[in-house]
Design an enzyme around this catalytic site. Structure first.
Site, mmCIF file in Angstrom:
data_model
loop_
_atom_site.group_PDB
_atom_site.id
_atom_site.type_symbol
_atom_site.label_atom_id
_atom_site.label_comp_id
_atom_site.label_asym_id
_atom_site.label_seq_id
_atom_site.Cartn_x
_atom_site.Cartn_y
_atom_site.Cartn_z
ATOM 1 N N ASP A 178 -5.398 12.979 12.328
ATOM 2 C CA ASP A 178 -5.042 11.581 12.152
ATOM 3 C C ASP A 178 -5.030 10.895 13.508
ATOM 4 O O ASP A 178 -4.517 11.442 14.474
ATOM 5 C CB ASP A 178 -3.649 11.530 11.518
ATOM 6 N N LYS A 199 0.846 -1.199 0.000
ATOM 7 C CA LYS A 199 0.000 0.000 0.000
ATOM 8 C C LYS A 199 0.882 1.251 0.000
ATOM 9 O O LYS A 199 0.651 2.188 -0.767
ATOM 10 C CB LYS A 199 -0.889 0.002 1.254
ATOM 11 N N ASN A 200 1.889 1.252 0.875
ATOM 12 C CA ASN A 200 2.684 2.464 1.034
ATOM 13 C C ASN A 200 3.627 2.707 -0.136
ATOM 14 O O ASN A 200 4.322 3.718 -0.172
ATOM 15 C CB ASN A 200 3.473 2.420 2.353
ATOM 16 N N ASP A 255 4.378 0.602 11.944
ATOM 17 C CA ASP A 255 3.126 0.019 11.448
ATOM 18 C C ASP A 255 2.911 -1.413 11.941
ATOM 19 O O ASP A 255 1.809 -1.953 11.788
ATOM 20 C CB ASP A 255 3.088 0.041 9.908
ATOM 21 N N ARG A 289 -5.053 11.017 3.373
ATOM 22 C CA ARG A 289 -3.747 11.568 3.740
ATOM 23 C C ARG A 289 -2.657 11.315 2.695
ATOM 24 O O ARG A 289 -1.834 12.178 2.405
ATOM 25 C CB ARG A 289 -3.362 10.947 5.102
ATOM 26 N N ILE A 333 7.873 7.091 16.611
ATOM 27 C CA ILE A 333 7.525 7.753 15.346
ATOM 28 C C ILE A 333 6.238 8.577 15.478
ATOM 29 O O ILE A 333 6.215 9.742 15.085
ATOM 30 C CB ILE A 333 7.371 6.721 14.196
HETATM 31 C C1 UD1 Z 1 4.606 6.746 6.091
HETATM 32 C C2 UD1 Z 1 3.608 5.611 5.971
HETATM 33 C C3 UD1 Z 1 3.128 5.175 7.350
HETATM 34 C C4 UD1 Z 1 4.313 4.829 8.230
HETATM 35 C C5 UD1 Z 1 5.298 5.992 8.258
HETATM 36 C C6 UD1 Z 1 6.569 5.679 9.034
HETATM 37 C C7 UD1 Z 1 2.494 6.011 3.863
HETATM 38 C C8 UD1 Z 1 1.221 6.346 3.150
HETATM 39 N N1 UD1 Z 1 2.466 6.046 5.202
HETATM 40 O O1 UD1 Z 1 3.910 7.864 6.654
HETATM 41 O O2 UD1 Z 1 2.290 4.021 7.196
HETATM 42 O O3 UD1 Z 1 3.851 4.585 9.539
HETATM 43 O O4 UD1 Z 1 5.686 6.339 6.908
HETATM 44 O O5 UD1 Z 1 7.186 4.555 8.539
HETATM 45 O O6 UD1 Z 1 3.497 5.664 3.249
HETATM 46 N N2 UD1 Z 1 7.228 14.534 10.322
HETATM 47 C C9 UD1 Z 1 7.408 15.863 10.625
HETATM 48 N N3 UD1 Z 1 7.471 16.765 9.591
HETATM 49 C C10 UD1 Z 1 7.347 16.399 8.281
HETATM 50 C C11 UD1 Z 1 7.154 15.022 7.987
HETATM 51 C C12 UD1 Z 1 7.096 14.109 9.023
HETATM 52 O O7 UD1 Z 1 7.539 16.230 11.788
HETATM 53 O O8 UD1 Z 1 7.420 17.271 7.400
HETATM 54 C C13 UD1 Z 1 7.170 13.532 11.427
HETATM 55 C C14 UD1 Z 1 5.803 12.861 11.554
HETATM 56 O O9 UD1 Z 1 4.915 13.657 12.310
HETATM 57 C C15 UD1 Z 1 6.149 11.564 12.231
HETATM 58 C C16 UD1 Z 1 7.532 11.233 11.663
HETATM 59 O O10 UD1 Z 1 8.035 12.457 11.121
HETATM 60 O O11 UD1 Z 1 6.266 11.767 13.617
HETATM 61 C C17 UD1 Z 1 7.520 10.168 10.585
HETATM 62 O O12 UD1 Z 1 6.678 10.557 9.547
HETATM 63 P P1 UD1 Z 1 6.916 10.078 8.033
HETATM 64 O O13 UD1 Z 1 8.095 9.182 7.954
HETATM 65 O O14 UD1 Z 1 6.884 11.298 7.184
HETATM 66 O O15 UD1 Z 1 5.610 9.207 7.786
HETATM 67 P P2 UD1 Z 1 4.577 9.317 6.603
HETATM 68 O O16 UD1 Z 1 5.285 9.482 5.315
HETATM 69 O O17 UD1 Z 1 3.513 10.292 6.962
#
Ligand code: UD1
Length: 422
Positions: free
Chosen positions: A117, A23-24, A305, A93, A327
């Site tokens: 979320d 999915k991701n 996850d 999202r 995370i």
């Molecule tokens: C993706 C996955 C999700 C998985 C996560 C971590 C998808 C659709 N989702 O989510 O299932 O749990 O990776 O492996 O692929 N953060 C910030 N600022 C930003 C971006 C992120 O502070 O600009 C923080 C987030 O709040 C979180 C952490 O970084 O605490 C990790 O987020 P990120 O790795 O970006 O996860 P997603 O891409 O949203």
């Protein structure tokens, strides 16, 4: 009333399953297809609700999308729309993944911000600062993130944290920028490697995917391609936990076991026998599992996850476990639901301490997100009686044929169709 699952505990899960694409990964690959005019074909796509959602987002941007079982064809016009400010985007999202491709192709992107979320705050500051380093200006305006640029130029970018989404948006913008981008502290997840493989097949020049420094030499244009989506390590890991929970024996195909290296090591510590193959693995658990500690970290660390599945296992293991979530700050919310089933758990900030016990007792529980829902189903598999897991539309977003696969493995589970599904 939404659909729920009725799970009756006691069965030992055995047999073989093959996972489909992640999915991701597929959602980001669908979005990246917009970087090239023409038809990009994705194979091994999971048949989950999130794929038609993403197709709807791309259609709103002017693409034609055909969903044909596990094959998705995206026909991209010469000009794509830059404005993704419609309901399909706001409610979904992963649609944030269109930000990088739109900025690269249109030099302007307007993407509605997703709402709250259940697993925690998900800001876009790193996505924005990365695009700014490439020469765009960004702002939040009327509930949208807007990026604009006269042109994109390669830059040295260091992420504060290896964010998966920020890495993807920066890469999908940098591929069409002038010059070289060096992205430091990049995410290393297999889904990032998959995206880079597809982009390189489309004519991009990306090196270092899978390491924490990725170098992108910009090119003028990309061409469409055909690509097979990487196997879903989270779904594969879920079946591994289902085997350990139920003292079962499950063989999983369609997955590179290296993508679950640490997960399988943890299961060995819990007492499972694990065999790995070139594209699969087998987990056999005999007797009660032993308590193991976990901390979630970016890949190759333990995936956040799979944290709810790890908690489900700890709840029925011999001994005490400490699970640390690094995370997403609200990812322990579902632990209260586990407690309804009899879990002995106490939460302290981003740690949860669990004292394992042999018996759980069935209760009505509510899933708050995809993974939490599956963690609750796993707990239901070993609870005494029938557990009703509500709000399973979350699970449908990420697990193709969940009930059918569970039943094929011997679980006593059925879908109760709610009023909305009638
Ligand atoms: C993706 C996955 C999700 C998985 C996560 C971590 C998808 C659709 N989702 O989510 O299932 O749990 O990776 O492996 O692929 N953060 C910030 N600022 C930003 C971006 C992120 O502070 O600009 C923080 C987030 O709040 C979180 C952490 O970084 O605490 C990790 O987020 P990120 O790795 O970006 O996860 P997603 O891409 O949203």
């Amino acid at each position: 009333m939404k659909d729920s699952f009725l799970v009756t505990g006691g069965a030992r899960l055995t047999g073989s399953v093959r996972v489909s694409g992640a999915k991701n990964s597929v959602l980001k690959l669908m979005s990246a297809a917009m970087l090239a005019e023409g038809t990009t074909t994705l194979t091994n796509c999971p048949e989950i609700a999130d794929v038609p959602y993403m197709a709807e987002v791309l259609r709103g941007l002017g693409c034609r999308v055909e969903l044909d079982g596990s094959v998705v064809r995206i026909h991209v016009p010469a000009q794509v729309e830059s404005n993704a400010d419609f309901d399909a985007v706001r409610q979904f999202r992963a649609s944030v993944a269109v930000l990088g491709p739109l900025t690269a192709r249109c030099l302007r992107a307007q993407v509605a911000l997703p709402g709250g979320d259940a697993i925690g705050n998900r800001p876009l500051d790193m996505h924005q600062s990365g695009l700014e380093k490439l020469g765009a200006t960004t702002r939040i305006e009327h509930g949208c993130v807007v990026a604009e640029a006269e042109r994109l130029r390669g830059a040295d970018i260091k992420l504060d944290f290896p964010s998966v989404g920020a890495t993807e948006n920066i890469l999908t913008a940098a591929v069409l920028a002038e010059g070289v981008t060096v992205l430091d502290n990049a995410a290393r997840e297999p889904e990032i490697v998959d995206l880079c493989h597809m982009l390189n097949q489309m004519g991009a020049q990306i090196e270092g995917a899978g390491s924490n420094t990725i170098t992108v030499t910009g090119v003028d244009r990309l061409h469409p391609t055909e690509h097979e989506v990487v196997g879903d390590r989270i779904v594969a890991g879920t079946w591994a936990y289902a085997a350990a929970m139920t003292q079962g024996d499950i063989t999983v195909g369609g997955i590179d076991p290296q993508h679950l290296h640490l997960v399988l090591e943890k299961l060995k510590l819990a007492g499972a026998h694990v065999e790995t193959y070139p594209s699969g693995f087998r987990v056999v658990q005999s007797g009660y599992p032993t308590a193991v500690d976990y901390q979630t970290l970016p890949f190759p660390g333990f995936p956040t996850d799979l944290q709810p599945m790890a908690i489900a296992l700890c709840v029925v293991s011999e001994g005490m476990s400490v699970i640390t979530e690094n995370i997403f700050e609200s990812r322990f919310r579902f632990v209260d639901e586990m407690m309804r089933l009899g879990a002995d758990a106490s939460i302290d900030g981003h740690h949860v301490v669990i004292r394992g016990r042999r018996e759980l007792s069935s209760a009505p529980v509510w899933s708050s997100d995809i993974r939490a829902g599956v963690g609750l189903v796993l707990a239901g598999l070993v609870a005494d009686g029938t557990t009703e897991v509500h709000d399973v539309y979350h699970i449908d977003r990420g697990y193709p044929g969940f009930v059918e696969t569970m039943r094929q493995l011997g679980a006593d589970i059925e879908r109760k169709v709610g009023d909305e599904g009638r």
